[in-house]
Design an enzyme around this catalytic site. Structure first.
Site, PDB file in Angstrom:
ATOM      1  N   ASP A   1       0.837  -1.193   0.000  1.00  0.00           N
ATOM      2  CA  ASP A   1       0.000   0.000   0.000  1.00  0.00           C
ATOM      3  C   ASP A   1       0.878   1.251   0.000  1.00  0.00           C
ATOM      4  OD1 ASP A   1      -2.625   1.417   0.530  1.00  0.00           O
ATOM      5  OD2 ASP A   1      -1.533   1.969   2.344  1.00  0.00           O
TER       6      ASP A   1
ATOM      7  N   GLU B   1       1.692  -0.496  -4.996  1.00  0.00           N
ATOM      8  CA  GLU B   1       0.763   0.579  -5.309  1.00  0.00           C
ATOM      9  C   GLU B   1       1.657   1.811  -5.466  1.00  0.00           C
ATOM     10  OE1 GLU B   1      -3.346   2.589  -3.648  1.00  0.00           O
ATOM     11  OE2 GLU B   1      -1.749   2.202  -2.207  1.00  0.00           O
TER      12      GLU B   1
END
Length: 716
Positions: A342, A378
């Site tokens: 993330d 990401e």
């Protein structure tokens, strides 16, 4: 109680069958107490007197799995210097393998008194906070083996443990919303029939439900609020949180592996649940605030490139050790097969700027365990210069946000999209080719947990996040969505038919693009969140997957017609299996745009045509109104060899895209083969004629309906 010196490594609580070794790092601490917690609310404190390299440790014979514990750190409380030690706060072990309980929000878990941020709060947090748990590391893995699915054969399915299983009709109540629910045969059967090869779990590291959300009657449903980087989230366990969550997670991984499905974890190593200077003191802040967090020039405050209040200090060797130890633990002890990081750009912020050669990436590159699993970035954060799509090191793959945006733009009719769409369709060579990566570096997706579902992407122009309690101010305002003529629910049959067609377009485009496709759970049967594009706090039926009625029997006993969800599921399955059956859709090298040597085929490996059958020229790509084209994929011109060096040959395909608002007549290229047959037509309600589509020859004309695509196959 006997207290032996113990060892400084491994960090955390390590049970060896006769007792437990405890080890915790802190440079700030003057002394640290290990507190053994008892069910009657009392605790036994043991000072950790042995210190090596700022690691305090002890071995306690007879301390068994299930024992709850925490740390009390005695040391300086000087926020103006970034130091926030306070022995009144029971702290979680950063290396805890399991965490028990939940937080009871109140002043007790904060280091200051409400309304007085510069004060010191000496209220005891122990009765109101979570506790670490000693776990039994032993588990019978049997003959478990990682599937090790090659990227070119990978189909990723992003799912939330609770959201996927909470409403599944075949699951008993006690397994809904749990790791055991994921391992249930009905869920695994759905994934295998769909053709999924990897389950990407949204965060399962132990996370915290924020104080603000709890007060509002909401929850941190998504889980991007980690407090335990080694501990499976306890609320997803069906039968206990004193280590049972570890066993249950392992059993789920084992069951998924038996079905040939890899397990990828969505991990949040960029920040923790302690938030900014007004957040609670739960673990890292009280142990060694300046070593764990990026502080500003005024050390009272935190540098925030994640939008959550804090960022971990990526130039600290102890933070890097924590992350690498965590990654290795999940691979070696929990048998997971990869990670999706993330806000990975934050991990590259060794100082301020994003640096893809920062220490973290160097460590991953050389690590003999972590470097061998799937690593997905990401590739952005909310800091300056944080959008880094295409800039991660060669070992990494990336969520390709440019793919998502371009595919959405094409199908909603945005002008001047065709040229970039062609690049995204063929693996985004403009992003990945210059650093030695291949099309498989691109994780392609059109929807994910963050944003509209596939259904809502074609049913809403605007977000509808009122249930989040922020007056619809939260969530992305620019979604590249199109409601097809009405906002939300409608009885207009033409609009509903167009929406179904658009969903089929997105699914077909995704599965027939070069790169690695990722589906978002429930999109395969058109789930909706009612237009909520930021359902991070909705732990309820807004976010939970509603499984479709499988058809069954009508009242008169006749077969019931499949609903929209079931029809969409059948189409998605067909697209996944079409991809899996044909290597021309999952190439490991970029197209050459010319004939391939050694293949004895004079045709290029890929060609582009206008609907009139002419090869595309520069003006055709740049025309503002350009929204249709034919792509020829030559199954005889695949340049990469098979696993034993053999030549790979496949059928050839024509992909006809018509994103314009009117029907168009396409001329099949004259010199690119005869005896074509339609295998996909998104204008049809079923989308796939199962080999019964019309046949055509080169030079014939085929009508492609507005906003639809047709795929034809020529046998090898």
């Amino acid at each position: 109680m006997q207290v032996w010196p113990g060892q400084m490594y491994p960090l955390g609580a390590t049970y060896d069958g006769a007792g437990t070794n405890f080890a915790v790092y802190s440079e700030d601490a003057d002394r640290i107490e290990l507190c053994l917690l008892h069910d009657d609310g009392s605790e036994t404190a043991v000072e950790l007197r042995e210190t090596d390299a700022f690691v305090r440790h002890a071995y306690l014979p007879g301390i068994m799995p299930g024992q709850r514990y925490g740390f009390r750190v005695h040391g300086p409380y000087a926020p103006e210097r970034g130091q926030r030690c306070n022995s009144a706060k029971l702290l979680l072990d950063p290396y805890a393998r399991a965490i028990s309980g939940s937080i009871e929000w109140g002043e007790e878990v904060y280091g200051y008194h409400f309304g007085k941020p510069d004060s010191r709060n000496d209220m005891d947090s122990a009765p109101h906070t979570m506790s670490s748990v000693v776990v039994n590391p032993y588990f019978d893995w049997g003959d478990d083996r990682p599937p090790r699915t090659d990227y070119h054969r990978t189909v990723i399915y992003e799912a939330h443990v609770k959201g996927l299983t909470m409403l599944h009709p075949a699951l008993p109540d006690e397994l809904r919303g749990t790791y055991a629910g994921l391992a249930h045969p009905a869920v695994i059967e759905h994934l295998t029939e769909l053709g999924v090869t990897a389950l990407e779990m949204m965060p399962v590291h132990q996370f915290v439900n924020d104080h603000r959300l709890s007060d509002a009657g909401l929850a941190n449903y998504w889980g991007y609020n980690t407090i335990g980087f080694f501990a499976p989230h306890n609320a997803y366990a069906s039968w206990g949180d004193r280590g049972e969550q570890v066993l249950e997670f392992k059993q789920a991984v084992k069951a998924l592996h038996e079905a040939g499905i890899e397990v990828i974890l969505d991990v949040v190593y960029n920040h923790t649940a302690e938030g900014n200077h007004l957040g609670p003191t739960l673990s890292f802040r009280g142990l060694d605030n300046p070593q764990y967090y990026r502080l500003t020039d005024d050390p009272r405050y935190y540098m925030d490139t994640t939008g959550t209040g804090n960022s971990l200090l990526m130039r600290s060797p102890h933070v890097l050790q924590l992350i690498m130890d965590s990654l290795r633990y999940w691979v070696t002890e929990m048998h997971v097969d990869g990670f999706r990081f993330d806000l990975a750009a934050t991990l590259a912020r060794q100082f301020h700027e994003v640096d893809r050669l920062s220490s973290f990436f160097d460590l991953v590159q050389q690590d003999p365990v972590v470097s061998q699993v799937k690593l997905i970035a990401e590739p952005w954060d909310v800091g300056e210069g944080g959008y880094q799509v295409g800039n991660f090191p060669p070992l990494w793959t990336e969520w390709n946000g440019k793919y998502r945006d371009t595919v959405r733009d094409l199908w909603r009719g945005e002008p001047r999209t065709l040229a970039e769409f062609a690049s995204r369709l063929t693996g985004s060579s403009d992003l990945y080719q210059d650093d030695g990566r291949r099309p498989l570096a691109s994780i392609n997706f059109t929807t994910c947990h963050d944003g509209f579902t596939l259904h809502d992407l074609v049913a809403y122009n605007d977000k509808h996040n009122e249930a989040n309690g922020e007056d619809n101010r939260d969530g992305e305002g620019y979604n590249r969505s199109w409601n097809c003529g009405a906002e939300g629910d409608t009885g207009d049959t033409d609009i509903l038919e167009l929406r179904r067609r658009q969903m089929r377009n997105f699914i077909a485009t995704l599965l027939l693009s070069q790169g690695v496709p990722m589906l978002s759970h429930g999109d395969e049967f058109a789930r909706t969140q009612g237009g909520n594009n930021n359902a991070y706090c909705q732990d309820n039926e807004i976010s939970w997957v509603h499984w479709p009625d499988p058809g069954g029997k009508a009242e008169d006993g006749s077969p019931k017609e499949a609903g929209d969800g079931e029809s969409m599921l059948e189409f998605t399955r067909a697209m996944v299996w079409l991809r899996r059956d044909h290597p021309v859709f999952r190439r490991r090298r970029f197209f050459h745009g010319r004939p391939v040597e050694g293949t004895h085929d004079e045709l290029s490996d890929i060609s582009w045509f206008t609907p009139e059958g002419d090869e595309m020229e520069q003006q055709d790509w740049q025309a503002a109104s350009a929204s249709a084209m034919t792509v020829f994929l030559n199954g005889h011109a695949i340049s990469e060899p098979g696993p034993r060096g053999e030549r790979i040959a496949d059928d050839s395909f024509l992909m006809m895209f018509n994103a314009s608002p009117g029907d168009l007549e396409f001329l099949l290229p004259v010199n690119h083969g005869r005896q074509w047959q339609v295998v996909v037509d998104t204008s049809r309600p079923d989308g796939v004629p199962h080999g019964q589509g019309p046949k055509a020859d080169g030079g014939d004309r085929i009508t492609v309906m507005s906003r639809s695509m047709t795929v034809l196959m020529r046998p090898a």
